[in-house]
Design a protein around this motif. Structure first.
Motif, PDB file in Angstrom:
ATOM      1  N   VAL A  67       0.845  -1.207   0.000  1.00  0.00           N
ATOM      2  CA  VAL A  67       0.000   0.000   0.000  1.00  0.00           C
ATOM      3  C   VAL A  67       0.874   1.248   0.000  1.00  0.00           C
ATOM      4  O   VAL A  67       0.580   2.236  -0.678  1.00  0.00           O
ATOM      5  N   TYR A  68       1.967   1.206   0.747  1.00  0.00           N
ATOM      6  CA  TYR A  68       2.913   2.336   0.788  1.00  0.00           C
ATOM      7  C   TYR A  68       3.470   2.622  -0.605  1.00  0.00           C
ATOM      8  O   TYR A  68       3.478   3.777  -1.059  1.00  0.00           O
ATOM      9  N   PHE A  69       3.920   1.577  -1.308  1.00  0.00           N
ATOM     10  CA  PHE A  69       4.464   1.764  -2.650  1.00  0.00           C
ATOM     11  C   PHE A  69       3.402   2.294  -3.612  1.00  0.00           C
ATOM     12  O   PHE A  69       3.695   3.095  -4.503  1.00  0.00           O
ATOM     13  N   ILE A  70       2.185   1.834  -3.444  1.00  0.00           N
ATOM     14  CA  ILE A  70       1.083   2.318  -4.299  1.00  0.00           C
ATOM     15  C   ILE A  70       0.829   3.809  -4.049  1.00  0.00           C
ATOM     16  O   ILE A  70       0.650   4.581  -4.994  1.00  0.00           O
ATOM     17  N   ILE A  71       0.836   4.210  -2.788  1.00  0.00           N
ATOM     18  CA  ILE A  71       0.598   5.622  -2.455  1.00  0.00           C
ATOM     19  C   ILE A  71       1.689   6.504  -3.065  1.00  0.00           C
ATOM     20  O   ILE A  71       1.397   7.563  -3.646  1.00  0.00           O
ATOM     21  N   VAL A  72       2.942   6.082  -2.942  1.00  0.00           N
ATOM     22  CA  VAL A  72       4.042   6.858  -3.523  1.00  0.00           C
ATOM     23  C   VAL A  72       3.896   6.921  -5.048  1.00  0.00           C
ATOM     24  O   VAL A  72       4.081   7.984  -5.662  1.00  0.00           O
ATOM     25  N   ALA A  73       3.532   5.797  -5.672  1.00  0.00           N
ATOM     26  CA  ALA A  73       3.341   5.769  -7.123  1.00  0.00           C
ATOM     27  C   ALA A  73       2.188   6.671  -7.558  1.00  0.00           C
ATOM     28  O   ALA A  73       2.245   7.311  -8.612  1.00  0.00           O
ATOM     29  N   VAL A  74       1.125   6.729  -6.742  1.00  0.00           N
ATOM     30  CA  VAL A  74      -0.004   7.620  -7.045  1.00  0.00           C
ATOM     31  C   VAL A  74       0.467   9.067  -7.069  1.00  0.00           C
ATOM     32  O   VAL A  74       0.120   9.840  -7.977  1.00  0.00           O
ATOM     33  N   ILE A  75       1.273   9.454  -6.094  1.00  0.00           N
ATOM     34  CA  ILE A  75       1.798  10.828  -6.041  1.00  0.00           C
ATOM     35  C   ILE A  75       2.652  11.119  -7.269  1.00  0.00           C
ATOM     36  O   ILE A  75       2.484  12.148  -7.939  1.00  0.00           O
ATOM     37  N   GLN A  76       3.577  10.206  -7.585  1.00  0.00           N
ATOM     38  CA  GLN A  76       4.465  10.397  -8.727  1.00  0.00           C
ATOM     39  C   GLN A  76       3.681  10.484 -10.030  1.00  0.00           C
ATOM     40  O   GLN A  76       3.897  11.396 -10.846  1.00  0.00           O
ATOM     41  N   CYS A  77       2.784   9.535 -10.240  1.00  0.00           N
ATOM     42  CA  CYS A  77       2.037   9.475 -11.502  1.00  0.00           C
ATOM     43  C   CYS A  77       1.062  10.641 -11.644  1.00  0.00           C
ATOM     44  O   CYS A  77       0.871  11.164 -12.744  1.00  0.00           O
ATOM     45  N   PHE A  78       0.446  11.045 -10.541  1.00  0.00           N
ATOM     46  CA  PHE A  78      -0.470  12.187 -10.606  1.00  0.00           C
ATOM     47  C   PHE A  78       0.271  13.437 -11.071  1.00  0.00           C
ATOM     48  O   PHE A  78      -0.186  14.151 -11.980  1.00  0.00           O
ATOM     49  N   LEU A  79       1.434  13.712 -10.475  1.00  0.00           N
ATOM     50  CA  LEU A  79       2.197  14.912 -10.816  1.00  0.00           C
ATOM     51  C   LEU A  79       2.702  14.867 -12.253  1.00  0.00           C
ATOM     52  O   LEU A  79       2.674  15.885 -12.965  1.00  0.00           O
ATOM     53  N   LEU A  80       3.163  13.694 -12.692  1.00  0.00           N
ATOM     54  CA  LEU A  80       3.733  13.580 -14.037  1.00  0.00           C
ATOM     55  C   LEU A  80       2.668  13.554 -15.121  1.00  0.00           C
ATOM     56  O   LEU A  80       2.711  14.343 -16.083  1.00  0.00           O
ATOM     57  N   PHE A  81       1.697  12.657 -14.979  1.00  0.00           N
ATOM     58  CA  PHE A  81       0.737  12.461 -16.066  1.00  0.00           C
ATOM     59  C   PHE A  81      -0.315  13.566 -16.135  1.00  0.00           C
ATOM     60  O   PHE A  81      -0.973  13.729 -17.163  1.00  0.00           O
ATOM     61  N   LYS A  82      -0.448  14.332 -15.078  1.00  0.00           N
ATOM     62  CA  LYS A  82      -1.275  15.529 -15.158  1.00  0.00           C
ATOM     63  C   LYS A  82      -0.668  16.508 -16.157  1.00  0.00           C
ATOM     64  O   LYS A  82      -1.386  17.143 -16.951  1.00  0.00           O
ATOM     65  N   ILE A  83       0.661  16.616 -16.143  1.00  0.00           N
ATOM     66  CA  ILE A  83       1.363  17.493 -17.091  1.00  0.00           C
ATOM     67  C   ILE A  83       1.262  16.933 -18.507  1.00  0.00           C
ATOM     68  O   ILE A  83       1.013  17.681 -19.470  1.00  0.00           O
ATOM     69  N   TYR A  84       1.438  15.627 -18.671  1.00  0.00           N
ATOM     70  CA  TYR A  84       1.329  15.014 -20.002  1.00  0.00           C
ATOM     71  C   TYR A  84      -0.080  15.161 -20.564  1.00  0.00           C
ATOM     72  O   TYR A  84      -0.262  15.443 -21.752  1.00  0.00           O
ATOM     73  N   ARG A  85      -1.076  14.974 -19.722  1.00  0.00           N
ATOM     74  CA  ARG A  85      -2.454  15.090 -20.206  1.00  0.00           C
ATOM     75  C   ARG A  85      -2.752  16.498 -20.705  1.00  0.00           C
ATOM     76  O   ARG A  85      -3.434  16.691 -21.708  1.00  0.00           O
ATOM     77  N   LYS A  86      -2.206  17.467 -20.010  1.00  0.00           N
ATOM     78  CA  LYS A  86      -2.506  18.860 -20.361  1.00  0.00           C
ATOM     79  C   LYS A  86      -1.691  19.362 -21.543  1.00  0.00           C
ATOM     80  O   LYS A  86      -2.217  20.069 -22.415  1.00  0.00           O
ATOM     81  N   TYR A  87      -0.411  18.985 -21.611  1.00  0.00           N
ATOM     82  CA  TYR A  87       0.480  19.632 -22.569  1.00  0.00           C
ATOM     83  C   TYR A  87       0.898  18.768 -23.755  1.00  0.00           C
ATOM     84  O   TYR A  87       1.394  19.303 -24.753  1.00  0.00           O
ATOM     85  N   SER A  88       0.728  17.465 -23.679  1.00  0.00           N
ATOM     86  CA  SER A  88       1.133  16.614 -24.799  1.00  0.00           C
ATOM     87  C   SER A  88       0.047  16.579 -25.880  1.00  0.00           C
ATOM     88  O   SER A  88      -1.137  16.467 -25.569  1.00  0.00           O
ATOM     89  N   THR A  89       0.479  16.645 -27.138  1.00  0.00           N
ATOM     90  CA  THR A  89      -0.473  16.532 -28.245  1.00  0.00           C
ATOM     91  C   THR A  89      -0.973  15.102 -28.393  1.00  0.00           C
ATOM     92  O   THR A  89      -1.973  14.867 -29.061  1.00  0.00           O
ATOM     93  N   SER A  90      -0.286  14.148 -27.763  1.00  0.00           N
ATOM     94  CA  SER A  90      -0.720  12.749 -27.787  1.00  0.00           C
ATOM     95  C   SER A  90      -0.363  12.093 -26.460  1.00  0.00           C
ATOM     96  O   SER A  90       0.784  11.664 -26.250  1.00  0.00           O
ATOM     97  N   PHE A  91      -1.323  12.033 -25.554  1.00  0.00           N
ATOM     98  CA  PHE A  91      -1.102  11.428 -24.248  1.00  0.00           C
ATOM     99  C   PHE A  91      -0.665   9.975 -24.403  1.00  0.00           C
ATOM    100  O   PHE A  91       0.228   9.511 -23.687  1.00  0.00           O
ATOM    101  N   ALA A  92      -1.272   9.257 -25.343  1.00  0.00           N
ATOM    102  CA  ALA A  92      -0.955   7.836 -25.535  1.00  0.00           C
ATOM    103  C   ALA A  92       0.509   7.647 -25.928  1.00  0.00           C
ATOM    104  O   ALA A  92       1.178   6.731 -25.443  1.00  0.00           O
ATOM    105  N   VAL A  93       1.007   8.521 -26.807  1.00  0.00           N
ATOM    106  CA  VAL A  93       2.410   8.425 -27.234  1.00  0.00           C
ATOM    107  C   VAL A  93       3.338   8.761 -26.068  1.00  0.00           C
ATOM    108  O   VAL A  93       4.341   8.079 -25.845  1.00  0.00           O
TER     109      VAL A  93
END
Length: 368
Positions: free
Chosen positions: A113-139
């Motif tokens: 659960v600890y590793f999942i929580i840390v991964a949630v923090i990391q992924c939220f911060l990173l993929f929030k930026i990709y979702r907003k600024y990347s022309t292709s989130f999938a790529v």
């Protein structure tokens, strides 16, 4: 599960890409980004896309530094009253251990659960930026996976990657030149891993047009560092003398660290190289987002080149602060530099090449 997981995650990326083609009306919506109306994937799609990666982070086995993190987690206090004395005995990156100790006091000794929580923090911060600024989130998502960054950082260099993703979260402020806010957040990131302080000068260096004079000066500095590698390591040793990294140079020399693999350097330099080839397209659009991502990619490539001649273990861990922006840059370059038919061919070539690199990297890590 782990052996199959390395293949399943690629299949999952393929499913995501297929969904964006077959059901775009469910995947995309129009948003306002940096003053322009653009098409972006919905937040729900981004969450669904990243969820398997987050869950896997909790059940990843003993990859890389995981055993060390498990031991450190076991040594953390289970009650809030003991956190203060615990932190007093931590010599570096106290922010990471403080937050981790707080998490343990809440969830107990449940490491997954600890590793999942840390991964949630990391992924939220990173993929929030990709979702907003990347022309292709999938790529962008595919590049993050196929580059093995998810293995190297979410599954391995977890502490530093928390700091990295916090600095990436500064991107909107860097874009808007809100330097004070960006620097404050970077300073907070440095509490999780002191290497984040490296990003502060680049907040200013990356401003302006792509491949501007500041980036050329940086490239010149890289060339000098490579040509005089021995002198560079002496200077670095002196600079780090009063920091938590004071033994870095002696450590990589004693461990006979012969630098970052040239193949990895080439792969991570692709966005910067392609941006130089397509500089006229970047200049024509003069998009501040792409200008900054280009200059960040140049910084990444330059640091990787230095690490090739010095240390892959230490210097080679610094480009991650900048290379993640290349996953925004690369799909934009392919879209804007080539005709639709040529872009399809380039994408096909890119996918094959990155999967080849992925399989090679996973194999050499001994994971399949």
């Amino acid at each position: 599960m782990l052996s199959n997981g390395y293949i399943l995650i690629l299949i999952w990326v393929g499913v995501l890409a297929l969904l964006t083609v077959l059901a775009p009306e469910w995947i995309y919506r129009t948003e306002l980004v940096n003053g322009e109306r653009v098409r972006r994937v919905t937040p729900l799609f981004a969450v669904v896309a990243v969820a398997p990666l987050v869950v896997w982070a909790g059940y990843r086995g003993n990859i890389g530094d995981t055993v060390t993190y498990i031991q450190a987690y076991g040594d953390m206090p289970s009650s809030f009253g003991r956190i203060r004395s615990y932190i007093a005995g931590v010599n570096k990156d106290q922010g990471f251990y403080f937050v981790s100790a707080v998490i343990k006091c809440i969830i107990g000794n449940r490491q997954a659960v600890y590793f999942i929580i840390v991964a949630v923090i990391q992924c939220f911060l990173l993929f929030k930026i990709y979702r907003k600024y990347s022309t292709s989130f999938a790529v962008s998502f595919f590049l993050f996976i196929a580059s093995t960054d998810y293995i190297s950082w979410i599954f391995n260099g977890m502490r530093q990657f928390v700091a990295v993703t916090i600095t990436v979260a500064c991107f909107p402020w860097i874009l808007e030149k809100k330097y004070v806010k960006a620097i404050i957040l970077i300073l907070i990131a440095s509490l999780f891993h002191q290497s984040a302080l490296l990003v502060i000068p680049f907040v200013f260096i990356v401003q302006g047009k792509a491949w501007n004079a500041k980036t050329l000066v940086f490239i010149a500095a890289v060339v000098v560092a490579v040509l005089f590698a021995d002198r560079f390591t002496d200077i670095l040793d002196t600079m780090l003398a009063e920091t938590q990294y004071q033994n870095v140079v002696s450590d990589w020399e004693s461990w006979q660290d012969d630098g970052t693999n040239i193949l990895r350097v080439l792969v991570y330099s692709v966005p910067a190289i392609l941006s130089l080839i397509g500089i006229k397209y970047i200049r024509q659009e003069d998009d501040p987002i792409i200008n900054i991502c280009t200059n960040m990619s140049i910084a990444s490539a330059g640091l990787y080149v230095i690490s090739m001649f010095t240390s892959g273990i230490f210097i080679g861990r610094l480009p991650i602060y900048f290379s993640l922006y290349g996953y925004i840059l690369l799909p934009w370059l392919i879209k804007n530099m080539f005709t639709k038919r040529s872009a399809q061919l380039i994408y096909s070539t890119m996918i094959v090449a990155y999967i080849g690199f992925y399989m090679y990297s996973v194999y050499t890590m001994g994971m399949i």
